[in-house]
Motif scaffolding. Structure first.
Motif, PDB file in Angstrom:
ATOM      1  N   TYR A 135       0.840  -1.195   0.000  1.00 16.89           N
ATOM      2  CA  TYR A 135       0.000   0.000   0.000  1.00 16.89           C
ATOM      3  C   TYR A 135       0.871   1.240   0.000  1.00 16.89           C
ATOM      4  O   TYR A 135       1.914   1.297   0.647  1.00 16.89           O
ATOM      5  CB  TYR A 135      -0.934  -0.006   1.213  1.00 16.89           C
ATOM      6  N   GLU A 154       2.367  -1.244   6.994  1.00 15.84           N
ATOM      7  CA  GLU A 154       2.081  -1.692   5.628  1.00 15.84           C
ATOM      8  C   GLU A 154       2.082  -0.566   4.603  1.00 15.84           C
ATOM      9  O   GLU A 154       2.181  -0.821   3.408  1.00 15.84           O
ATOM     10  CB  GLU A 154       0.704  -2.361   5.580  1.00 15.84           C
ATOM     11  N   ASN A 185     -11.571   0.436   4.668  1.00 14.24           N
ATOM     12  CA  ASN A 185     -12.260   0.142   5.925  1.00 14.24           C
ATOM     13  C   ASN A 185     -11.309  -0.450   6.955  1.00 14.24           C
ATOM     14  O   ASN A 185     -11.409  -0.159   8.152  1.00 14.24           O
ATOM     15  CB  ASN A 185     -13.431  -0.804   5.688  1.00 14.24           C
ATOM     16  N   ARG A 186     -10.374  -1.281   6.488  1.00 16.40           N
ATOM     17  CA  ARG A 186      -9.403  -1.882   7.406  1.00 16.40           C
ATOM     18  C   ARG A 186      -8.548  -0.812   8.078  1.00 16.40           C
ATOM     19  O   ARG A 186      -8.149  -0.943   9.232  1.00 16.40           O
ATOM     20  CB  ARG A 186      -8.516  -2.874   6.652  1.00 16.40           C
ATOM     21  N   PHE A 187      -8.281   0.270   7.329  1.00 13.78           N
ATOM     22  CA  PHE A 187      -7.526   1.387   7.891  1.00 13.78           C
ATOM     23  C   PHE A 187      -8.467   2.456   8.446  1.00 13.78           C
ATOM     24  O   PHE A 187      -8.072   3.593   8.671  1.00 13.78           O
ATOM     25  CB  PHE A 187      -6.575   1.977   6.843  1.00 13.78           C
ATOM     26  N   ASP A 188      -9.710   2.071   8.660  1.00  9.24           N
ATOM     27  CA  ASP A 188     -10.739   2.877   9.314  1.00  9.24           C
ATOM     28  C   ASP A 188     -11.032   4.200   8.607  1.00  9.24           C
ATOM     29  O   ASP A 188     -11.142   5.251   9.230  1.00  9.24           O
ATOM     30  CB  ASP A 188     -10.390   3.121  10.776  1.00  9.24           C
ATOM     31  N   GLU A 202     -12.807  -2.182   0.971  1.00 15.56           N
ATOM     32  CA  GLU A 202     -12.566  -3.047   2.139  1.00 15.56           C
ATOM     33  C   GLU A 202     -11.202  -2.760   2.760  1.00 15.56           C
ATOM     34  O   GLU A 202     -11.037  -2.848   3.982  1.00 15.56           O
ATOM     35  CB  GLU A 202     -12.699  -4.525   1.769  1.00 15.56           C
ATOM     36  N   THR A 203     -10.227  -2.402   1.941  1.00 17.93           N
ATOM     37  CA  THR A 203      -8.909  -2.034   2.468  1.00 17.93           C
ATOM     38  C   THR A 203      -8.999  -0.703   3.204  1.00 17.93           C
ATOM     39  O   THR A 203      -8.449  -0.552   4.296  1.00 17.93           O
ATOM     40  CB  THR A 203      -7.869  -1.945   1.337  1.00 17.93           C
ATOM     41  N   GLU A 249      -3.855   3.614  12.118  1.00 19.70           N
ATOM     42  CA  GLU A 249      -4.401   2.260  12.002  1.00 19.70           C
ATOM     43  C   GLU A 249      -3.431   1.301  11.331  1.00 19.70           C
ATOM     44  O   GLU A 249      -3.777   0.154  11.073  1.00 19.70           O
ATOM     45  CB  GLU A 249      -5.712   2.291  11.211  1.00 19.70           C
ATOM     46  N   ASP A 250      -2.230   1.759  11.026  1.00 22.84           N
ATOM     47  CA  ASP A 250      -1.246   0.935  10.318  1.00 22.84           C
ATOM     48  C   ASP A 250      -0.213   0.382  11.298  1.00 22.84           C
ATOM     49  O   ASP A 250       0.961   0.701  11.227  1.00 22.84           O
ATOM     50  CB  ASP A 250      -0.577   1.759   9.208  1.00 22.84           C
TER      51      ASP A 250
END
Length: 161
Positions: A56, A111, A90-93, A87-88, A106-107
């Motif tokens: 990323y 990444e 969202n993973r990092f909010d 979705e990615t 959030e990392d």
């Protein structure tokens, strides 16, 4: 990610910032009318990924510059760049239209590699959404650079024209 968490983090680190509230802004064109009220560099932030979606890249450009995937890829040495999937994000909010450098909170796995348009570093202040598009924070450029470094993300300058 709640914008209040970002604000609390900056305050806890004694990083001064200006807060600008505005209607939801999803595009640079929508933000343009508010930019005049916020001194400093205005940023466009994009989370990109490689072909395999295994790496990323947070790209921070001047808001008025047009994104060219091929040119960015040449500058950072990665072919086949594309936007990260929702979705990615969202993973990092965060979500489309609200990506900001604060996703580094959030990392935890380190990444995301961060690249910044070198021209932005010449401004006294930089303006970013705090992962929500109804607010913009203006932060001293050097303080922001130090903050990113503290979060384990050295901003790598690129000469994007």
């Amino acid at each position: 990610m709640e914008s209040q968490r970002i604000i609390n983090e900056l305050e806890g680190l004694d990083i001064p910032f200006l807060t600008h509230r505005h209607p939801p802004l999803f595009t640079v064109a929508e933000a343009k009318e508010f930019d005049e009220k916020m001194p400093g560099g205005h940023c466009k932030n994009m989370l990109l990924t490689d072909k395999k979606r295994t790496s990323y890249y947070l790209i921070i450009l001047q808001a008025n510059k047009r994104m060219d995937f091929k040119r960015i890829g040449q500058l950072i040495g990665v072919k086949g760049l594309k936007f990260a999937k929702e979705e990615t994000l969202n993973r990092f909010d965060t979500f489309s239209g609200s990506v900001s450098p604060f996703i580094v909170l959030e990392d935890d796995q380190g990444e995301i590699d961060v690249f910044v348009d070198r021209e932005l570093l010449s401004y006294d202040k930089l303006n970013f959404h705090p992962n929500i598009n109804t607010m913009t924070l203006g932060i001293d450029t050097q303080s922001f650079t130090d903050y990113m470094r503290l979060k384990g993300h050295e901003m790598q300058p690129i000469d994007y024209e």
